[in-house]
Write a protein that holds these residues in place. Structure first.
Motif, PDB file in Angstrom:
ATOM      1  N   THR A   1       0.862  -1.232  -0.105  1.00  0.00           N
ATOM      2  CA  THR A   1      -0.022  -0.091   0.196  1.00  0.00           C
ATOM      3  C   THR A   1       0.951   1.281  -0.027  1.00  0.00           C
ATOM      4  N   LEU A   2       1.909   1.107   0.856  1.00  0.00           N
ATOM      5  CA  LEU A   2       2.828   2.349   0.672  1.00  0.00           C
ATOM      6  C   LEU A   2       3.553   2.693  -0.512  1.00  0.00           C
ATOM      7  N   VAL A   3       4.006   1.650  -1.085  1.00  0.00           N
ATOM      8  CA  VAL A   3       4.598   1.974  -2.275  1.00  0.00           C
ATOM      9  C   VAL A   3       3.362   2.561  -3.453  1.00  0.00           C
TER      10      VAL A   3
ATOM     11  N   GLN B   1      -3.412   5.345 -18.170  1.00  0.00           N
ATOM     12  CA  GLN B   1      -3.943   3.917 -17.946  1.00  0.00           C
ATOM     13  C   GLN B   1      -3.971   4.192 -16.275  1.00  0.00           C
ATOM     14  N   SER B   2      -5.264   3.610 -15.823  1.00  0.00           N
ATOM     15  CA  SER B   2      -5.531   3.808 -14.714  1.00  0.00           C
ATOM     16  C   SER B   2      -5.505   2.387 -13.597  1.00  0.00           C
ATOM     17  N   ILE B   3      -4.953   1.377 -14.520  1.00  0.00           N
ATOM     18  CA  ILE B   3      -4.603   0.127 -13.822  1.00  0.00           C
ATOM     19  C   ILE B   3      -3.442   0.023 -13.554  1.00  0.00           C
ATOM     20  N   VAL B   4      -3.013  -0.188 -12.244  1.00  0.00           N
ATOM     21  CA  VAL B   4      -1.365  -0.304 -11.783  1.00  0.00           C
ATOM     22  C   VAL B   4      -1.325  -1.736 -11.210  1.00  0.00           C
ATOM     23  N   VAL B   5      -0.239  -2.558 -11.473  1.00  0.00           N
ATOM     24  CA  VAL B   5       0.178  -3.720 -10.775  1.00  0.00           C
ATOM     25  C   VAL B   5       1.449  -3.545 -10.315  1.00  0.00           C
ATOM     26  N   GLY B   6       1.814  -4.304  -9.070  1.00  0.00           N
ATOM     27  CA  GLY B   6       2.915  -4.183  -8.662  1.00  0.00           C
ATOM     28  C   GLY B   6       3.268  -5.515  -8.061  1.00  0.00           C
ATOM     29  N   LEU B   7       4.660  -6.019  -8.536  1.00  0.00           N
ATOM     30  CA  LEU B   7       5.167  -6.988  -7.946  1.00  0.00           C
ATOM     31  C   LEU B   7       6.546  -6.834  -7.148  1.00  0.00           C
TER      32      LEU B   7
ATOM     33  N   GLY C   1      13.436 -12.262   2.253  1.00  0.00           N
ATOM     34  CA  GLY C   1      12.590 -11.374   1.458  1.00  0.00           C
ATOM     35  C   GLY C   1      11.199 -12.022   1.448  1.00  0.00           C
ATOM     36  N   MET C   2      10.333 -11.024   1.616  1.00  0.00           N
ATOM     37  CA  MET C   2       8.824 -11.397   1.400  1.00  0.00           C
ATOM     38  C   MET C   2       8.350 -10.574   0.012  1.00  0.00           C
ATOM     39  N   TYR C   3       7.675 -11.560  -0.628  1.00  0.00           N
ATOM     40  CA  TYR C   3       7.144 -10.862  -1.841  1.00  0.00           C
ATOM     41  C   TYR C   3       5.528 -10.656  -1.926  1.00  0.00           C
ATOM     42  N   GLY C   4       5.388  -9.151  -2.581  1.00  0.00           N
ATOM     43  CA  GLY C   4       3.985  -8.792  -2.273  1.00  0.00           C
ATOM     44  C   GLY C   4       3.430  -8.468  -3.608  1.00  0.00           C
ATOM     45  N   VAL C   5       2.179  -8.463  -4.021  1.00  0.00           N
ATOM     46  CA  VAL C   5       1.416  -8.174  -5.071  1.00  0.00           C
ATOM     47  C   VAL C   5       0.412  -7.175  -4.833  1.00  0.00           C
TER      48      VAL C   5
ATOM     49  N   GLY D   1      -7.968   2.488 -10.793  1.00  0.00           N
ATOM     50  CA  GLY D   1      -8.467   3.713 -10.291  1.00  0.00           C
ATOM     51  C   GLY D   1      -8.283   3.935  -9.061  1.00  0.00           C
ATOM     52  N   LYS D   2      -9.211   4.010  -8.175  1.00  0.00           N
ATOM     53  CA  LYS D   2      -9.312   4.241  -6.488  1.00  0.00           C
ATOM     54  C   LYS D   2      -9.621   2.934  -5.998  1.00  0.00           C
ATOM     55  N   ASP D   3      -9.719   1.860  -6.773  1.00  0.00           N
ATOM     56  CA  ASP D   3     -10.367   0.587  -6.228  1.00  0.00           C
ATOM     57  C   ASP D   3      -9.149  -0.389  -6.069  1.00  0.00           C
ATOM     58  N   THR D   4      -8.864  -0.999  -4.954  1.00  0.00           N
ATOM     59  CA  THR D   4      -7.745  -1.993  -4.869  1.00  0.00           C
ATOM     60  C   THR D   4      -8.470  -3.185  -5.118  1.00  0.00           C
ATOM     61  N   VAL D   5      -8.062  -3.687  -6.001  1.00  0.00           N
ATOM     62  CA  VAL D   5      -8.452  -5.274  -6.350  1.00  0.00           C
ATOM     63  C   VAL D   5      -7.848  -6.407  -6.071  1.00  0.00           C
TER      64      VAL D   5
END
Length: 476
Positions: free
Chosen positions: A76-78, A119-125, A429-433, A438-442
């Motif tokens: 969430t922070l990133v 683009q409003s879609i964001v993905v983080g690995l 290490g811990m992996y997060g996704v 938009g404003k909605d966390t999927v």
């Protein structure tokens, strides 16, 4: 502990040790713990076992669970940092004066912000790396080394290793210990995030494009992801920066195309070091960032993983800005921070310089680089800081307290290295996704772990150089 007693027995019985090592290598290959050789890095005609430890390394269960629990908050922070141009501009203001690479990344970020995000879609690995700091007392504490936001690796191999370590423990009769090696199933969950972002893009014929570098020693790790995505009926292509520059284009709607294929997701497996870029590569990066394609990571998320941002986050009140009215979250995150210090010009930076020159062995000097092998230790800190202490060049670095782990004995199995018992230090290490539209966390999850081990005599872990090996936690 039974593990330590077994190590001592093996030291006294070289023949039994050799048989066990040969068995471990066979089981590793059987389990998919495979990598191309350095001599034939671009061919799978010859492969070898991925470097790994003979036994798992003891880790306090409480520390493991702490790292697992805080990962979704780091996700969430990133994500929040990546959406905050004012914070990034202020945090990186000094760094972009001193570091050309960060400055070029920030120029792309500024360009996209001024033009407007397509683009409003964001993905983080992501992967957040820690060590256990022994400090002056006997109680160890979990301390973050860094958070990786681009091209996080190792998970295809990390998925295979628990099976190998459980087998080795059981073969020696350590049945109870074998139950203390946790499962790891990172690849399907990392791919689930890419798959979700592809699905949200909404074009079934569009592809996920893996952007990769020339030397492909770790390609088998990439193939684990490609196979998982293929099983989900998602088309995957592989391209280099130069190929995107020559054959990529945007249409009037800013949709990204290459070789006639629409790109739904760009997944960066390169692009985190200056040497990955030519002028054409920089042009390709800008084109992709401007496009409608989902980027993993987008340029804001890439910048959120810089060392300077990591240092700024430790300042009083900064975490509270991102988590107002959530003191427990702030406490969880801050509890993992090591001491981090600015080298900006001014009294605070001058104090950091004096402190590090007086006791260089207590610190690590960090440039804004990923990929391992970049940090500076001991007397080398003095050499660098004596050269730049009166110059703005020093603003390209931050200083961090050197974590003091408790060493554990193990055998590290590495091709072309002699077999010997070593005092070892480990990183967890811990992996997060996460996926946001938009404003909605999927999606926002911690999806697994990675453990790397090196000799205590070596300052910095690096799997690529053969210094480190893959490992598993033995939870106590």
């Amino acid at each position: 502990m039974a593990r330590e007693a077994m190590l001592q027995q093996l030291i006294k019985n070289p023949e039994r040790l050799k048989d066990l090592v040969d068995e471990a290598k066979d089981v590793a290959l059987l389990s998919g713990l495979v990598i191309r050789t350095k001599e034939m890095a671009n061919s799978s005609e010859v492969v070898t076992y991925y470097p790994f430890s003979l036994f798992p390394t003891p880790v306090p269960k409480a520390a493991f669970l702490q790292a697992l629990a805080v990962q979704t908050h780091f996700n969430t922070l990133v994500d929040k940092i990546s959406q905050d141009p004012d914070f990034l501009e202020e945090a990186l203001a000094s760094t972009i004066q001193a570091d050309d690479f960060t400055a070029k990344l920030f120029d792309i970020y500024r360009h996209v912000q001024q033009e407007g995000r397509s683009q409003s879609i964001v993905v983080g690995l992501l992967r957040s790396d820690y060590m256990l700091d022994q400090g002056e007392g006997k109680t160890s504490s979990l301390k973050q080394i860094e958070i990786n936001t681009i091209s996080v690796g190792g998970f295809g191999v990390a998925d295979c290793l628990p099976e190998v370590h459980r087998y080795m423990l059981r073969s020696l009769g350590l049945l109870e210990e074998s139950k203390c090696v946790p499962d790891n199933n990172v690849t399907p969950k990392m791919c689930a995030a890419l798959a979700k972002s592809w699905e949200l893009y909404g074009q079934k014929k569009a592809v996920i494009m893996f952007l990769f570098e020339d030397v492909k020693t770790s390609i088998i790790n990439h193939r684990c992801m490609e196979k998982e995505l293929c099983n989900r009926n998602i088309p995957v292509i592989r391209r280099k920066f130069e190929e995107v520059s020559r054959r990529g284009s945007l249409d009037d709607d800013k949709k990204l195309f290459i070789d006639g294929l629409e790109v739904a997701v760009v997944y960066y497996r390169t692009g985190y070091m200056p040497e990955h870029y030519t002028e054409k590569a920089w042009d390709a990066r800008l084109m992709m960032e401007r496009s409608m394609a989902v980027k993993c990571p987008d340029i804001g998320t890439h910048l959120a993983g810089t060392k300077k941002v990591q240092q700024v986050l430790t300042k009083p009140g900064v975490l509270e800005k991102f988590f107002p009215d959530q003191p427990q979250v702030v406490e969880q995150i801050r509890g993992t921070f090591a001491g981090l210090y600015t080298l900006d010009m001014g009294p605070e930076g001058d104090k950091t310089v004096e402190m590090s020159l007086a006791a260089p062995d207590q610190f690590v000097l960090k440039p804004q680089r990923e990929g391992g092998g970049n940090n500076i230790y001991g007397s080398d800190i003095c050499q660098v800081l004596q050269r730049v202490k009166e110059s703005t060049e020093r603003m390209a670095y931050i200083l961090m307290d050197k974590i003091q782990p408790a060493s554990v004995q193990n055998f590290m199995l590495r091709r072309d290295f002699p077999l010997e018992i070593s005092n070892c230090d480990s990183e967890l290490g811990m992996y997060g996704v996460y996926v946001r539209q938009g404003k909605d966390t999927v999606m926002n999850e911690c999806v697994g772990h990675l453990m790397r081990t090196k000799s205590s005599e070596i300052s910095e872990a690096s799997l690529a150089s053969g210094v480190s090996v893959m490992d598993s936690p033995l939870l106590l």
